[in-house]
Design a protein around this motif. Structure first.
Motif, PDB file in Angstrom:
ATOM      1  N   ASN A 165      37.827 -18.938  -6.093  1.00 25.26           N
ATOM      2  CA  ASN A 165      36.715 -19.293  -6.981  1.00 25.26           C
ATOM      3  C   ASN A 165      35.501 -19.780  -6.199  1.00 25.26           C
ATOM      4  O   ASN A 165      34.358 -19.480  -6.560  1.00 25.26           O
ATOM      5  N   ALA A 202      33.842 -16.735  -4.714  1.00 27.12           N
ATOM      6  CA  ALA A 202      33.244 -15.959  -5.799  1.00 27.12           C
ATOM      7  C   ALA A 202      31.945 -16.614  -6.267  1.00 27.12           C
ATOM      8  O   ALA A 202      30.944 -15.922  -6.511  1.00 27.12           O
ATOM      9  N   ASN A 203      31.940 -17.936  -6.373  1.00 21.32           N
ATOM     10  CA  ASN A 203      30.721 -18.649  -6.781  1.00 21.32           C
ATOM     11  C   ASN A 203      29.622 -18.533  -5.734  1.00 21.32           C
ATOM     12  O   ASN A 203      28.449 -18.378  -6.066  1.00 21.32           O
ATOM     13  N   LEU A 232      29.234 -16.035  -3.566  1.00 20.31           N
ATOM     14  CA  LEU A 232      28.728 -14.663  -3.612  1.00 20.31           C
ATOM     15  C   LEU A 232      27.847 -14.430  -4.837  1.00 20.31           C
ATOM     16  O   LEU A 232      26.829 -13.746  -4.757  1.00 20.31           O
ATOM     17  N   GLN A 233      28.219 -15.010  -5.954  1.00 19.27           N
ATOM     18  CA  GLN A 233      27.409 -14.878  -7.161  1.00 19.27           C
ATOM     19  C   GLN A 233      26.045 -15.544  -6.965  1.00 19.27           C
ATOM     20  O   GLN A 233      25.010 -14.991  -7.347  1.00 19.27           O
ATOM     21  N   LEU A 234      26.036 -16.710  -6.343  1.00 13.77           N
ATOM     22  CA  LEU A 234      24.783 -17.415  -6.091  1.00 13.77           C
ATOM     23  C   LEU A 234      23.883 -16.616  -5.158  1.00 13.77           C
ATOM     24  O   LEU A 234      22.678 -16.498  -5.388  1.00 13.77           O
ATOM     25  N   ASN A 254      23.951 -13.343  -4.684  1.00 10.76           N
ATOM     26  CA  ASN A 254      23.478 -12.147  -5.386  1.00 10.76           C
ATOM     27  C   ASN A 254      22.349 -12.462  -6.357  1.00 10.76           C
ATOM     28  O   ASN A 254      21.445 -11.641  -6.538  1.00 10.76           O
ATOM     29  N   GLU A 255      22.373 -13.621  -6.960  1.00  3.48           N
ATOM     30  CA  GLU A 255      21.312 -13.987  -7.899  1.00  3.48           C
ATOM     31  C   GLU A 255      20.017 -14.359  -7.186  1.00  3.48           C
ATOM     32  O   GLU A 255      18.927 -14.114  -7.699  1.00  3.48           O
ATOM     33  N   HIS A 256      20.122 -14.946  -6.009  1.00  8.26           N
ATOM     34  CA  HIS A 256      18.943 -15.417  -5.272  1.00  8.26           C
ATOM     35  C   HIS A 256      18.923 -14.788  -3.878  1.00  8.26           C
ATOM     36  O   HIS A 256      18.996 -15.476  -2.860  1.00  8.26           O
ATOM     37  N   ARG A 257      18.802 -13.485  -3.836  1.00  8.93           N
ATOM     38  CA  ARG A 257      18.875 -12.766  -2.556  1.00  8.93           C
ATOM     39  C   ARG A 257      17.744 -13.134  -1.613  1.00  8.93           C
ATOM     40  O   ARG A 257      17.960 -13.290  -0.417  1.00  8.93           O
TER      41      ARG A 257
END
Length: 55
Positions: A8, A11-12, A14-16, A18-21
């Motif tokens: 988790n 995953a968090n 990577l998500q962060l 991807n949202e703020h590249r």
């Protein structure tokens, strides 16, 4: 063993990213700049010590 917490966390992260590249790229470049600069300084000092060694 249960690796759900670690899974988790990554995953968090990577998500962060991807949202703020754009911000992630700037932070990554800054970290690499300082690490490579520090490594180059140490390498340069080692090389100069070896080069100007009194014989």
């Amino acid at each position: 063993m249960n690796y759900k917490i670690t899974e988790n966390l990554f995953a968090n992260i990577l998500q962060l990213v991807n949202e703020h590249r754009f911000i992630a790229v700037i932070i990554w470049l800054a970290i690499m700049f300082f690490l490579i600069r520090k490594l180059a300084k140490k390498d340069n000092e080692w090389y100069l010590k070896d080069w100007f060694k009194k014989k």
